[in-house]
Design a protein around this motif. Sequence first.
Motif, PDB file in Angstrom:
ATOM      1  N   TYR A   5      37.045  46.539  27.844  1.00  0.00           N
ATOM      2  CA  TYR A   5      37.783  45.282  27.716  1.00  0.00           C
ATOM      3  C   TYR A   5      37.180  44.227  28.618  1.00  0.00           C
ATOM      4  CZ  TYR A   5      39.960  46.153  32.297  1.00  0.00           C
ATOM      5  OH  TYR A   5      40.176  46.359  33.640  1.00  0.00           O
ATOM      6  N   ASP A   6      37.479  42.976  28.304  1.00  0.00           N
ATOM      7  CA  ASP A   6      37.184  41.851  29.185  1.00  0.00           C
ATOM      8  C   ASP A   6      38.493  41.367  29.793  1.00  0.00           C
ATOM      9  OD1 ASP A   6      34.413  41.790  28.660  1.00  0.00           O
ATOM     10  OD2 ASP A   6      34.714  40.587  26.851  1.00  0.00           O
ATOM     11  N   ALA A   7      38.384  40.679  30.920  1.00  0.00           N
ATOM     12  CA  ALA A   7      39.574  40.158  31.588  1.00  0.00           C
ATOM     13  C   ALA A   7      39.460  38.650  31.752  1.00  0.00           C
ATOM     14  CB  ALA A   7      39.764  40.818  32.950  1.00  0.00           C
ATOM     15  N   VAL A   8      40.558  37.962  31.493  1.00  0.00           N
ATOM     16  CA  VAL A   8      40.656  36.524  31.747  1.00  0.00           C
ATOM     17  C   VAL A   8      41.774  36.326  32.764  1.00  0.00           C
ATOM     18  CG1 VAL A   8      41.224  34.260  30.786  1.00  0.00           C
ATOM     19  CG2 VAL A   8      39.814  35.858  29.470  1.00  0.00           C
ATOM     20  N   VAL A   9      41.424  35.753  33.912  1.00  0.00           N
ATOM     21  CA  VAL A   9      42.404  35.506  34.969  1.00  0.00           C
ATOM     22  C   VAL A   9      42.639  34.004  35.060  1.00  0.00           C
ATOM     23  CG1 VAL A   9      42.953  35.785  37.407  1.00  0.00           C
ATOM     24  CG2 VAL A   9      41.607  37.548  36.222  1.00  0.00           C
ATOM     25  N   VAL A  10      43.883  33.614  34.853  1.00  0.00           N
ATOM     26  CA  VAL A  10      44.243  32.193  34.876  1.00  0.00           C
ATOM     27  C   VAL A  10      44.561  31.809  36.319  1.00  0.00           C
ATOM     28  CG1 VAL A  10      45.864  30.459  34.027  1.00  0.00           C
ATOM     29  CG2 VAL A  10      45.098  32.323  32.521  1.00  0.00           C
ATOM     30  N   PRO A  55      35.954  31.563  46.867  1.00  0.00           N
ATOM     31  CA  PRO A  55      35.323  32.829  47.262  1.00  0.00           C
ATOM     32  C   PRO A  55      36.109  34.003  46.677  1.00  0.00           C
ATOM     33  CG  PRO A  55      35.638  31.375  49.159  1.00  0.00           C
ATOM     34  CD  PRO A  55      36.414  30.777  48.031  1.00  0.00           C
ATOM     35  N   THR A  56      35.402  35.023  46.189  1.00  0.00           N
ATOM     36  CA  THR A  56      36.050  36.217  45.648  1.00  0.00           C
ATOM     37  C   THR A  56      35.343  37.460  46.172  1.00  0.00           C
ATOM     38  OG1 THR A  56      34.678  36.058  43.651  1.00  0.00           O
ATOM     39  CG2 THR A  56      36.898  35.135  43.536  1.00  0.00           C
ATOM     40  N   SER A  57      36.074  38.557  46.162  1.00  0.00           N
ATOM     41  CA  SER A  57      35.536  39.805  46.708  1.00  0.00           C
ATOM     42  C   SER A  57      34.515  40.449  45.792  1.00  0.00           C
ATOM     43  CB  SER A  57      36.688  40.782  46.953  1.00  0.00           C
ATOM     44  OG  SER A  57      37.387  41.048  45.750  1.00  0.00           O
ATOM     45  N   ARG A  58      34.477  40.058  44.532  1.00  0.00           N
ATOM     46  CA  ARG A  58      33.475  40.590  43.611  1.00  0.00           C
ATOM     47  C   ARG A  58      33.028  39.486  42.669  1.00  0.00           C
ATOM     48  NH1 ARG A  58      35.325  41.953  38.419  1.00  0.00           N
ATOM     49  NH2 ARG A  58      37.590  42.168  38.132  1.00  0.00           N
ATOM     50  N   PRO A  59      31.850  39.630  42.068  1.00  0.00           N
ATOM     51  CA  PRO A  59      31.349  38.571  41.190  1.00  0.00           C
ATOM     52  C   PRO A  59      32.218  38.410  39.944  1.00  0.00           C
ATOM     53  CG  PRO A  59      29.575  40.063  41.854  1.00  0.00           C
ATOM     54  CD  PRO A  59      30.856  40.714  42.267  1.00  0.00           C
ATOM     55  N   VAL A  60      32.430  37.173  39.550  1.00  0.00           N
ATOM     56  CA  VAL A  60      33.169  36.848  38.332  1.00  0.00           C
ATOM     57  C   VAL A  60      32.480  35.672  37.657  1.00  0.00           C
ATOM     58  CG1 VAL A  60      35.370  37.668  39.264  1.00  0.00           C
ATOM     59  CG2 VAL A  60      34.738  35.263  39.531  1.00  0.00           C
ATOM     60  N   ASP A  61      32.819  35.452  36.393  1.00  0.00           N
ATOM     61  CA  ASP A  61      32.371  34.252  35.683  1.00  0.00           C
ATOM     62  C   ASP A  61      33.426  33.166  35.861  1.00  0.00           C
ATOM     63  OD1 ASP A  61      30.163  35.619  34.798  1.00  0.00           O
ATOM     64  OD2 ASP A  61      30.996  36.077  32.828  1.00  0.00           O
ATOM     65  N   TRP A  62      32.981  31.969  36.160  1.00  0.00           N
ATOM     66  CA  TRP A  62      33.902  30.856  36.365  1.00  0.00           C
ATOM     67  C   TRP A  62      33.832  29.881  35.202  1.00  0.00           C
ATOM     68  CZ3 TRP A  62      37.363  30.836  40.233  1.00  0.00           C
ATOM     69  CH2 TRP A  62      37.128  31.690  41.329  1.00  0.00           C
ATOM     70  N   VAL A  63      34.979  29.349  34.837  1.00  0.00           N
ATOM     71  CA  VAL A  63      35.032  28.338  33.791  1.00  0.00           C
ATOM     72  C   VAL A  63      36.246  27.460  34.066  1.00  0.00           C
ATOM     73  CG1 VAL A  63      36.443  29.721  32.208  1.00  0.00           C
ATOM     74  CG2 VAL A  63      34.886  27.996  31.279  1.00  0.00           C
ATOM     75  N   ALA A  74      45.124  25.940  27.134  1.00  0.00           N
ATOM     76  CA  ALA A  74      43.768  25.435  27.336  1.00  0.00           C
ATOM     77  C   ALA A  74      42.964  26.398  28.207  1.00  0.00           C
ATOM     78  CB  ALA A  74      43.813  24.044  27.977  1.00  0.00           C
ATOM     79  N   ALA A  75      43.611  27.002  29.205  1.00  0.00           N
ATOM     80  CA  ALA A  75      42.930  27.953  30.074  1.00  0.00           C
ATOM     81  C   ALA A  75      42.539  29.213  29.303  1.00  0.00           C
ATOM     82  CB  ALA A  75      43.818  28.310  31.261  1.00  0.00           C
ATOM     83  N   LEU A  76      43.454  29.724  28.485  1.00  0.00           N
ATOM     84  CA  LEU A  76      43.138  30.898  27.677  1.00  0.00           C
ATOM     85  C   LEU A  76      41.966  30.635  26.740  1.00  0.00           C
ATOM     86  CD1 LEU A  76      46.525  32.520  26.600  1.00  0.00           C
ATOM     87  CD2 LEU A  76      44.659  33.571  27.881  1.00  0.00           C
ATOM     88  N   ASP A  77      41.978  29.480  26.115  1.00  0.00           N
ATOM     89  CA  ASP A  77      40.901  29.124  25.188  1.00  0.00           C
ATOM     90  C   ASP A  77      39.558  29.095  25.914  1.00  0.00           C
ATOM     91  OD1 ASP A  77      39.966  28.099  22.543  1.00  0.00           O
ATOM     92  OD2 ASP A  77      39.489  26.323  23.739  1.00  0.00           O
ATOM     93  N   ALA A  78      39.528  28.490  27.097  1.00  0.00           N
ATOM     94  CA  ALA A  78      38.284  28.413  27.864  1.00  0.00           C
ATOM     95  C   ALA A  78      37.810  29.796  28.276  1.00  0.00           C
ATOM     96  CB  ALA A  78      38.478  27.525  29.088  1.00  0.00           C
ATOM     97  N   GLY A  79      38.738  30.644  28.713  1.00  0.00           N
ATOM     98  CA  GLY A  79      38.354  31.987  29.123  1.00  0.00           C
ATOM     99  C   GLY A  79      37.869  32.837  27.975  1.00  0.00           C
ATOM    100  N   LEU A  80      38.549  32.754  26.835  1.00  0.00           N
ATOM    101  CA  LEU A  80      38.165  33.562  25.673  1.00  0.00           C
ATOM    102  C   LEU A  80      36.760  33.243  25.186  1.00  0.00           C
ATOM    103  CD1 LEU A  80      41.414  33.631  23.514  1.00  0.00           C
ATOM    104  CD2 LEU A  80      40.164  35.621  24.370  1.00  0.00           C
ATOM    105  N   ARG A  81      36.341  32.006  25.348  1.00  0.00           N
ATOM    106  CA  ARG A  81      34.998  31.616  24.894  1.00  0.00           C
ATOM    107  C   ARG A  81      33.897  32.333  25.660  1.00  0.00           C
ATOM    108  NH1 ARG A  81      35.143  27.039  21.597  1.00  0.00           N
ATOM    109  NH2 ARG A  81      37.238  26.108  21.447  1.00  0.00           N
ATOM    110  N   ARG A  82      34.247  32.939  26.814  1.00  0.00           N
ATOM    111  CA  ARG A  82      33.256  33.670  27.615  1.00  0.00           C
ATOM    112  C   ARG A  82      33.348  35.185  27.415  1.00  0.00           C
ATOM    113  NH1 ARG A  82      31.033  31.105  32.094  1.00  0.00           N
ATOM    114  NH2 ARG A  82      30.860  28.869  31.713  1.00  0.00           N
TER     115      ARG A  82
END
Length: 303
Positions: A5-10, A55-63, A74-82
């Motif tokens: 799975y992928d995770a999207v954190v708002v 800053p985060t404890s592990r690498p993540v993708d930012w959008v 709008a946040a969900l839409d942006a995250g899902l695109r990644r």
Amino acid sequence: MTHAYDAVVVAGGSARRLGGADKPALTVGGRSLLDRVLDACADAARTVVVGPRRPTSRPVDWVREQPPGGGPLAALDAGLRRTDHETVLVLSADLPFLTSATVRTLLDGATGATGTTGLDGDSEGDGDGNGERDGAIVDDGRDQPLLGAYRAESLRRELALIAAEHGSLAHLPLRLLTAELSLRRVAPVAPHEALDCDTWEDLAAARSRIREHGRVLNEWMTAVKAELGIDLDVDTALLLDLARDAAHGVTRPAAPLTTFLVGYAAARAGGSAEDVAAAARKAAELARRWAEEEKPGPDPEGR
């Protein structure tokens, strides 16, 4: 069952009830709320955080959502695109007690057929006709759409329909999305895992809870391991017994110094949990022998 799975954190929003504070960066037990949520989904294939970079404890993708501050849809839409996996975990960044156990329950609920064990119930609707739902969300007395796992295709479809109907996703409520989805309702593994921090009172309660007897030591060990970048199952009872023996059998300052030396020796030996246990056993046996010498010996004159 293991799911890819992928995770999207708002992690955006204005945090009005916190006076505009940067909520995901606030700390509970010395660690940011965002890092605590990231720990719960550490096995995600990709983790996308929607919001300003921090800053985060592990690498993540930012959008960033468009427009910035445009709300949860709008946040969900942006995250899902990644993301590209079929299942997407969606989390808010203010859940200090969330664990991977509840994440697993959500993923099971989102990907399993009707009747999957461990689920409290289903929403109305019949899914796609094959016994499948569009996802699963936590229900702890209230629906929590930002604590759920979804079929990515379902989210993209509904977001596209909402955007077409309203002309934009900005500043629209989450209920427009969840009302159209067939969702299982899932109970968190423990009730406190669904607690969020919307107010200063919520934050104070979380900080107090983490220091409760029976919880504080494990929370502290978890925080230290995260801070030091250590991924190791530590036998806490073994080390505490060693510290006690060193303190009572030698002298009190020996306890922290002994456990430090055990850690150093274990690291040199390879750093596994077995290496820690072996070093602790050796030190404990030494402390026992040391203490034995303090006991009165036989009277040389037989008295």
